[in-house]
Scaffold this active site. Structure first.
Site, PDB file in Angstrom:
ATOM      1  CD  GLU A   1      47.903  42.810  42.486  1.00  0.00           C
ATOM      2  OE1 GLU A   1      48.574  42.755  43.534  1.00  0.00           O
ATOM      3  OE2 GLU A   1      48.264  43.467  41.492  1.00  0.00           O
ATOM      4  CG  HIS A   2      44.508  45.581  43.236  1.00  0.00           C
ATOM      5  ND1 HIS A   2      45.720  45.703  42.579  1.00  0.00           N
ATOM      6  CD2 HIS A   2      44.800  45.404  44.544  1.00  0.00           C
ATOM      7  CE1 HIS A   2      46.702  45.614  43.453  1.00  0.00           C
ATOM      8  NE2 HIS A   2      46.173  45.417  44.649  1.00  0.00           N
TER       9      HIS A   2
END
Length: 442
Positions: free
Chosen positions: A319-320
């Site tokens: 995600e990040h």
């Protein structure tokens, strides 16, 4: 290719078992909400949040009273962050143009970007009041022009959180409900006696919220599968272990099942990061959560080369992704599967989470392979239209259409085209009569 796991998290089989348990709970709960409406929602709120007000929807007077509790400094900071998000969302919206073209004389084709007509924005807040999530969903939907925006958030320590409610209201929410978890998601999507259902659900949440959105997809639209936070740090020896450890644990504190991965080509950095993580976990106030998340979901992966790091990063599709190397722009150019990139040591994931302006609702569980994160375009539907303005074009397109319909065996389809050839090509014969369209087409 040499990839060494210096630390592994839970096995894939164990993670799938956890997911199966969540699926069953969510399925049962959603059926109950659909069957019993407000009664089920109230029972769930009482059970999980110990919260049972006269109405779960806040009145304007209640909203005003809660906003009055927010300090002047906090309100200014909140407005600054929301302004950042709005500016970027507006720039994105301005890039999405309605179009109309004439590919041949008399044939007009176009599309319009139309806002989704009602959206339910979920703002997590049971453990940490996620003020920023209101900017990301509510304010972005407002920039898109959604005419009905409702927002739901769980109570924080038994009552509505003033800062979250302020962010929702300033963001443009038309209805605000203090409802969390599956009951909040289910009530917005399915509707109850007192809540009109929405057309779309957006916003991050825990595993139960993410699964509820997954099961409701189809009945309503969703932004994406945004479950427990994931973070990856891609680093080489241009940075130190303290920075890597801080960035990993800064996201691991989200929950007990938040994957945090260090991907590096430096054994020295890997060892230093793991040592720093041990040190920081002894002093960070959120150690109970972060340490469990690191123990079960933390990984340290050592690669031989930058190409290997790139391959592993795209496979994990985190995600990040915090990139701190001597070639950050190389990763920006080459990476294809992720939620959002944070390039260089001067920035960090917390900037994206709270204030910098990009949206923090991002794909998890490898969904970055096929979708990006929430943005203003998610609230817009691109609808096409067509019109024919001349008799000649109607007969010409009709002739092509007739032949192509018959190629597939669709006689009724072909006759729709044939009728236009007869009417607008000057061949005035009734349905079922001679078929001059064939000669006209030739």
């Amino acid at each position: 290719m040499t990839i060494t796991y210096l630390k592994r998290g839970k096995s894939e089989a164990d993670r799938q078992e956890d997911d199966a348990q969540v699926r069953q709970v969510v399925e049962t709960t959603l059926k109950d909400i659909e069957t019993r409406g407000d009664t089920a929602v109230r029972e769930l709120s009482e059970k999980f949040d110990g919260y049972s007000p006269e109405s779960y929807r806040l009145s304007q007077a209640e909203i005003d009273a809660l906003m009055a509790q927010v300090s002047e400094r906090d309100m200014a900071d909140l407005k600054f962050a929301q302004d950042q998000v709005r500016k970027f969302a507006q720039a994105q919206r301005d890039s999405m143009l309605d179009i109309e073209v004439e590919p041949m004389p008399g044939v007009i084709l176009g599309h319009k970007n139309i806002p989704v007509q009602s959206v339910g924005c979920y703002v997590p807040g049971g453990k940490f009041p996620m003020v920023a999530s209101a900017h990301m969903s509510v304010a972005t939907a407002s920039v898109a022009g959604v005419p009905r925006i409702i927002a739901a958030t769980p109570p924080f320590k038994g009552k509505p959180n003033p800062a979250v409610i302020a962010a929702m209201h300033l963001g443009g929410a038309h209805e605000i409900y203090v409802l969390g978890g599956i009951q909040g998601i289910g009530a917005m999507a399915l509707g109850t006696e007192t809540i009109e259902p929405v057309h779309m659900l957006v916003g991050p949440g825990n595993a139960f919220v993410a699964e509820a959105k997954r099961q409701l997809f189809g009945r309503v639209g969703i932004d994406l599968f945004a479950g427990p936070t994931e973070t990856m740090v891609i680093a080489d020896d241009t940075v130190d272990g303290e920075m890597c450890a801080t960035d990993l644990l800064g996201q691991a504190e989200h929950g007990y099942n938040s994957p945090a991965v260090l991907l590096t080509n430096s054994r020295k950095l890997a060892d230093a990061t793991m040592s720093e993580i041990e040190r920081i976990l002894k002093i960070i106030p959120t150690a109970d959560t972060a340490s469990k998340s690191w123990e079960d979901y933390g990984e340290v992966i050592l690669c031989d080369s930058y190409d290997e790091m790139l391959e592993v990063a795209d496979d994990i599709a985190s995600e990040h992704v915090q990139v701190m190397t001597d070639r950050d722009d190389w990763f920006l150019e080459k990476m294809t599967c992720y939620g959002a990139l944070f390039l260089g040591p001067r920035t960090n994931v917390a900037n994206g989470d709270k204030v910098i302006g990009t949206n923090h609702t991002l794909p998890t569980k490898k969904a970055g392979r096929y979708t990006g994160g929430l943005w203003v375009g998610k609230f817009l539907k691109t609808h096409s239209y067509q019109k024919i303005t001349t008799d000649e074009a109607a007969a010409d397109i009709g002739a092509y259409g007739s032949r192509l319909c018959l190629l597939e065996g669709f006689v009724g389809h072909a006759e729709q085209c044939n009728l236009r050839v007869r009417r607008y090509g000057g061949l005035n014969v009734p349905y079922g009569g001679p078929a001059p369209y064939k000669d006209a087409a030739e």
